[in-house]
Design a protein around this motif. Sequence first.
Motif, PDB file in Angstrom:
ATOM      1  N   ILE A 104       0.754  -1.285  -0.111  1.00  0.00           N
ATOM      2  CA  ILE A 104       0.137   0.165  -0.047  1.00  0.00           C
ATOM      3  C   ILE A 104       0.777   1.156   0.012  1.00  0.00           C
ATOM      4  CG2 ILE A 104      -1.880   1.353   1.081  1.00  0.00           C
ATOM      5  CD1 ILE A 104      -2.837  -1.703   0.247  1.00  0.00           C
ATOM      6  N   PRO A 105       1.196   1.933  -1.164  1.00  0.00           N
ATOM      7  CA  PRO A 105       1.966   3.280  -1.247  1.00  0.00           C
ATOM      8  C   PRO A 105       1.621   4.145  -0.124  1.00  0.00           C
ATOM      9  CG  PRO A 105       1.116   2.487  -3.495  1.00  0.00           C
ATOM     10  CD  PRO A 105       0.348   1.691  -2.497  1.00  0.00           C
ATOM     11  N   ALA A 106       2.414   4.871   0.255  1.00  0.00           N
ATOM     12  CA  ALA A 106       2.239   6.161   1.183  1.00  0.00           C
ATOM     13  C   ALA A 106       1.593   7.266   0.682  1.00  0.00           C
ATOM     14  CB  ALA A 106       3.536   6.678   1.986  1.00  0.00           C
ATOM     15  N   LEU A 107       0.565   7.802   1.277  1.00  0.00           N
ATOM     16  CA  LEU A 107      -0.032   9.226   0.674  1.00  0.00           C
ATOM     17  C   LEU A 107       0.764  10.315   1.356  1.00  0.00           C
ATOM     18  CD1 LEU A 107      -3.773   8.328   0.192  1.00  0.00           C
ATOM     19  CD2 LEU A 107      -2.262   8.703  -1.600  1.00  0.00           C
ATOM     20  N   PRO A 108       0.849  11.593   0.667  1.00  0.00           N
ATOM     21  CA  PRO A 108       0.998  12.481   1.576  1.00  0.00           C
ATOM     22  C   PRO A 108       0.222  12.976   2.642  1.00  0.00           C
ATOM     23  CG  PRO A 108       0.817  13.108  -1.068  1.00  0.00           C
ATOM     24  CD  PRO A 108       0.466  11.663  -0.614  1.00  0.00           C
ATOM     25  N   ALA A 109       0.885  13.455   3.738  1.00  0.00           N
ATOM     26  CA  ALA A 109       0.106  13.739   4.868  1.00  0.00           C
ATOM     27  C   ALA A 109      -0.984  14.331   4.719  1.00  0.00           C
ATOM     28  CB  ALA A 109       0.956  14.458   5.983  1.00  0.00           C
ATOM     29  N   PHE A 110      -1.464  15.289   4.028  1.00  0.00           N
ATOM     30  CA  PHE A 110      -2.539  16.157   3.692  1.00  0.00           C
ATOM     31  C   PHE A 110      -3.715  15.201   3.175  1.00  0.00           C
ATOM     32  CE2 PHE A 110      -1.009  16.650  -0.384  1.00  0.00           C
ATOM     33  CZ  PHE A 110      -2.119  16.720  -1.356  1.00  0.00           C
TER      34      PHE A 110
END
Length: 237
Positions: free
Chosen positions: A167-173
Amino acid sequence: MLATPVYIICSPCPQVGKTLIARLVSEFLLLKNGTAASFDVSLKEPSLLDYLPKITETADVIDTYGKMQLMDPLIFHDRVAKVIDLGFHAFDEFFKMCHEIGFMKETVRRYVAPIVLFVAGSDRISWRNYEMLRQQIPPGALVTVHNEFVLRGELPEAMLGEHVLRIPALPAFLRVYIDRLGFSFTGYLRDEKDWSTELHQWIRRNYTMIRDLELSVVTQQRYKPASPFGRARWHER
């Protein structure tokens, strides 16, 4: 005959994104099949019940009654895919119960395909419990989930099994955005017409991985006719 899939999303560690994975799987199944049944075995708020109240019910493994209420629908071949969001506090008791009642063998007889999604952590507790599951769960049914938002870098080599879901990381926002209680992954796909957005691509990629995983696991398992006495044996315990 295609089996009824049962997704068990689990980890012995808190804060690894387990409920996020359960939400993704549940919403994918709803989109694909038009129906799904989810079970929330969690003490943490917000939980799966808060995100998907129409298809989710609470469950526990504290006593025999709670175990029966949870396990009975899981071994029922009704072609309605099931999802369990298994809280870390219930991890040991749930898999101890599965071992004692022969859950994996019972699912084979009942045309049910369990898919255990183990959300990996970076500590020894995670490694030790993954090894325990390797002894209990058939290799084709055990999936390591690498949530890159939580576990940076590569997975430990010991957790590289037959199936790995990354599961790729998304930007914090964006992570804050999808954590809102009213957010729906499928709803976003339907409402956002720009397919090039990062979130649109992220959801579509994860849905595709879940689809491919289900096809791979369900089609490779072999089943035997169910014993008419299987359910009675469970209730006598």
